[in-house]
Design a protein around this motif. Structure first.
Motif, PDB file in Angstrom:
ATOM      1  N   MET A   1      36.251  68.167 -36.921  1.00  0.00           N
ATOM      2  CA  MET A   1      37.353  67.814 -36.060  1.00  0.00           C
ATOM      3  C   MET A   1      38.361  68.958 -36.095  1.00  0.00           C
ATOM      4  SD  MET A   1      39.287  64.609 -34.899  1.00  0.00           S
ATOM      5  CE  MET A   1      37.709  63.885 -34.864  1.00  0.00           C
ATOM      6  N   ILE A   2      38.900  69.316 -34.940  1.00  0.00           N
ATOM      7  CA  ILE A   2      39.921  70.347 -34.832  1.00  0.00           C
ATOM      8  C   ILE A   2      41.273  69.665 -34.672  1.00  0.00           C
ATOM      9  CG2 ILE A   2      40.822  72.254 -33.445  1.00  0.00           C
ATOM     10  CD1 ILE A   2      38.371  73.079 -34.872  1.00  0.00           C
ATOM     11  N   GLU A   3      42.240  70.108 -35.439  1.00  0.00           N
ATOM     12  CA  GLU A   3      43.578  69.542 -35.400  1.00  0.00           C
ATOM     13  C   GLU A   3      44.559  70.586 -34.879  1.00  0.00           C
ATOM     14  OE1 GLU A   3      46.771  67.590 -38.531  1.00  0.00           O
ATOM     15  OE2 GLU A   3      45.289  68.996 -39.266  1.00  0.00           O
ATOM     16  N   LEU A   4      45.382  70.180 -33.938  1.00  0.00           N
ATOM     17  CA  LEU A   4      46.531  70.966 -33.520  1.00  0.00           C
ATOM     18  C   LEU A   4      47.710  70.369 -34.277  1.00  0.00           C
ATOM     19  CD1 LEU A   4      48.222  72.927 -31.873  1.00  0.00           C
ATOM     20  CD2 LEU A   4      48.091  71.330 -29.947  1.00  0.00           C
ATOM     21  N   ALA A   5      48.105  71.020 -35.354  1.00  0.00           N
ATOM     22  CA  ALA A   5      49.198  70.538 -36.193  1.00  0.00           C
ATOM     23  C   ALA A   5      50.474  71.243 -35.775  1.00  0.00           C
ATOM     24  CB  ALA A   5      48.889  70.823 -37.660  1.00  0.00           C
ATOM     25  N   PHE A   6      51.559  70.487 -35.679  1.00  0.00           N
ATOM     26  CA  PHE A   6      52.824  71.101 -35.308  1.00  0.00           C
ATOM     27  C   PHE A   6      53.991  70.386 -35.966  1.00  0.00           C
ATOM     28  CE2 PHE A   6      51.822  67.955 -32.100  1.00  0.00           C
ATOM     29  CZ  PHE A   6      53.025  67.383 -31.718  1.00  0.00           C
ATOM     30  N   VAL A   7      55.101  71.093 -36.032  1.00  0.00           N
ATOM     31  CA  VAL A   7      56.332  70.543 -36.587  1.00  0.00           C
ATOM     32  C   VAL A   7      57.299  70.375 -35.421  1.00  0.00           C
ATOM     33  CG1 VAL A   7      58.265  70.928 -38.164  1.00  0.00           C
ATOM     34  CG2 VAL A   7      55.950  71.641 -38.818  1.00  0.00           C
ATOM     35  N   ALA A   8      57.756  69.142 -35.216  1.00  0.00           N
ATOM     36  CA  ALA A   8      58.697  68.820 -34.143  1.00  0.00           C
ATOM     37  C   ALA A   8      60.050  68.485 -34.760  1.00  0.00           C
ATOM     38  CB  ALA A   8      58.185  67.643 -33.333  1.00  0.00           C
ATOM     39  N   CYS A   9      61.094  69.130 -34.246  1.00  0.00           N
ATOM     40  CA  CYS A   9      62.446  68.916 -34.759  1.00  0.00           C
ATOM     41  C   CYS A   9      63.332  68.382 -33.637  1.00  0.00           C
ATOM     42  CB  CYS A   9      63.038  70.227 -35.270  1.00  0.00           C
ATOM     43  SG  CYS A   9      62.069  71.013 -36.565  1.00  0.00           S
ATOM     44  N   LEU A  10      64.255  67.526 -34.010  1.00  0.00           N
ATOM     45  CA  LEU A  10      65.217  67.033 -33.033  1.00  0.00           C
ATOM     46  C   LEU A  10      66.107  68.184 -32.591  1.00  0.00           C
ATOM     47  CD1 LEU A  10      66.323  63.640 -34.615  1.00  0.00           C
ATOM     48  CD2 LEU A  10      65.174  63.958 -32.425  1.00  0.00           C
ATOM     49  N   TYR A  24      41.184  67.104 -31.549  1.00  0.00           N
ATOM     50  CA  TYR A  24      40.191  67.425 -30.531  1.00  0.00           C
ATOM     51  C   TYR A  24      38.799  67.095 -31.064  1.00  0.00           C
ATOM     52  CZ  TYR A  24      43.930  70.120 -28.340  1.00  0.00           C
ATOM     53  OH  TYR A  24      45.097  70.507 -27.770  1.00  0.00           O
ATOM     54  N   ALA A  25      37.845  66.972 -30.171  1.00  0.00           N
ATOM     55  CA  ALA A  25      36.458  66.659 -30.523  1.00  0.00           C
ATOM     56  C   ALA A  25      35.851  67.770 -31.378  1.00  0.00           C
ATOM     57  CB  ALA A  25      35.632  66.461 -29.261  1.00  0.00           C
ATOM     58  N   ASP A  26      34.783  67.440 -32.048  1.00  0.00           N
ATOM     59  CA  ASP A  26      34.112  68.374 -32.939  1.00  0.00           C
ATOM     60  C   ASP A  26      33.567  69.603 -32.225  1.00  0.00           C
ATOM     61  OD1 ASP A  26      34.532  66.839 -35.217  1.00  0.00           O
ATOM     62  OD2 ASP A  26      32.696  65.694 -34.910  1.00  0.00           O
ATOM     63  N   ASP A  27      33.256  69.489 -30.935  1.00  0.00           N
ATOM     64  CA  ASP A  27      32.637  70.608 -30.240  1.00  0.00           C
ATOM     65  C   ASP A  27      33.642  71.669 -29.780  1.00  0.00           C
ATOM     66  OD1 ASP A  27      33.759  68.929 -28.357  1.00  0.00           O
ATOM     67  OD2 ASP A  27      32.139  69.159 -26.916  1.00  0.00           O
ATOM     68  N   LEU A  28      34.909  71.472 -30.037  1.00  0.00           N
ATOM     69  CA  LEU A  28      35.932  72.447 -29.661  1.00  0.00           C
ATOM     70  C   LEU A  28      36.063  73.505 -30.752  1.00  0.00           C
ATOM     71  CD1 LEU A  28      38.116  72.822 -27.380  1.00  0.00           C
ATOM     72  CD2 LEU A  28      39.713  71.916 -29.053  1.00  0.00           C
ATOM     73  N   PHE A  60      40.541  73.225 -38.879  1.00  0.00           N
ATOM     74  CA  PHE A  60      39.513  72.206 -39.064  1.00  0.00           C
ATOM     75  C   PHE A  60      40.078  71.118 -39.954  1.00  0.00           C
ATOM     76  CE2 PHE A  60      36.622  75.744 -38.061  1.00  0.00           C
ATOM     77  CZ  PHE A  60      35.843  75.122 -37.105  1.00  0.00           C
ATOM     78  N   ARG A  61      39.721  69.881 -39.655  1.00  0.00           N
ATOM     79  CA  ARG A  61      40.142  68.776 -40.502  1.00  0.00           C
ATOM     80  C   ARG A  61      39.026  67.747 -40.539  1.00  0.00           C
ATOM     81  NH1 ARG A  61      45.899  65.607 -40.512  1.00  0.00           N
ATOM     82  NH2 ARG A  61      45.494  64.491 -42.444  1.00  0.00           N
ATOM     83  N   ALA A  62      38.630  67.366 -41.715  1.00  0.00           N
ATOM     84  CA  ALA A  62      37.578  66.369 -41.881  1.00  0.00           C
ATOM     85  C   ALA A  62      38.059  65.029 -41.337  1.00  0.00           C
ATOM     86  CB  ALA A  62      37.193  66.239 -43.340  1.00  0.00           C
ATOM     87  N   ALA A  63      37.167  64.260 -40.767  1.00  0.00           N
ATOM     88  CA  ALA A  63      37.517  62.951 -40.223  1.00  0.00           C
ATOM     89  C   ALA A  63      38.135  62.054 -41.289  1.00  0.00           C
ATOM     90  CB  ALA A  63      36.300  62.282 -39.605  1.00  0.00           C
ATOM     91  N   SER A  64      37.722  62.236 -42.533  1.00  0.00           N
ATOM     92  CA  SER A  64      38.253  61.417 -43.630  1.00  0.00           C
ATOM     93  C   SER A  64      39.707  61.764 -43.953  1.00  0.00           C
ATOM     94  CB  SER A  64      37.396  61.602 -44.881  1.00  0.00           C
ATOM     95  OG  SER A  64      37.417  62.964 -45.287  1.00  0.00           O
ATOM     96  N   GLU A  65      40.193  62.930 -43.513  1.00  0.00           N
ATOM     97  CA  GLU A  65      41.578  63.347 -43.780  1.00  0.00           C
ATOM     98  C   GLU A  65      42.565  62.877 -42.728  1.00  0.00           C
ATOM     99  OE1 GLU A  65      42.348  67.468 -44.793  1.00  0.00           O
ATOM    100  OE2 GLU A  65      40.206  67.748 -45.008  1.00  0.00           O
TER     101      GLU A  65
END
Length: 68
Positions: A1-10, A24-28, A60-65
């Motif tokens: 699994m691909i993760e788009l991680a971001f920090v959002a601030c007010l 995102y899906a694994d194929d990305l 990358f992020r494992a589905a279990s995470e």
């Protein structure tokens, strides 16, 4: 699994930040994630106008995470 991680601030309180993720899906590939990131983040900001994105990354992020 691909993760788009971001920090959002007010925008009104820049020290009030939260970690957020879009998945995102694994194929990305990580490269495709980077190419999609800015439009996805722009859409997120449009839907959350009180926030701004302070930083972001693709990884990358494992589905279990994944958050429940």
């Amino acid at each position: 699994m691909i993760e788009l991680a971001f920090v959002a601030c007010l925008s009104a309180a820049p020290a009030a930040c939260e970690k957020r993720s879009l998945y995102y899906a694994d194929d990305l590939s990580p490269t495709a994630c980077v190419l999609r990131a800015q439009p996805e983040l722009a859409k997120w900001i449009f839907d959350h106008p009180r926030y701004h994105v302070a930083s972001w990354s693709c990884r990358f992020r494992a589905a279990s995470e994944q958050d429940a």
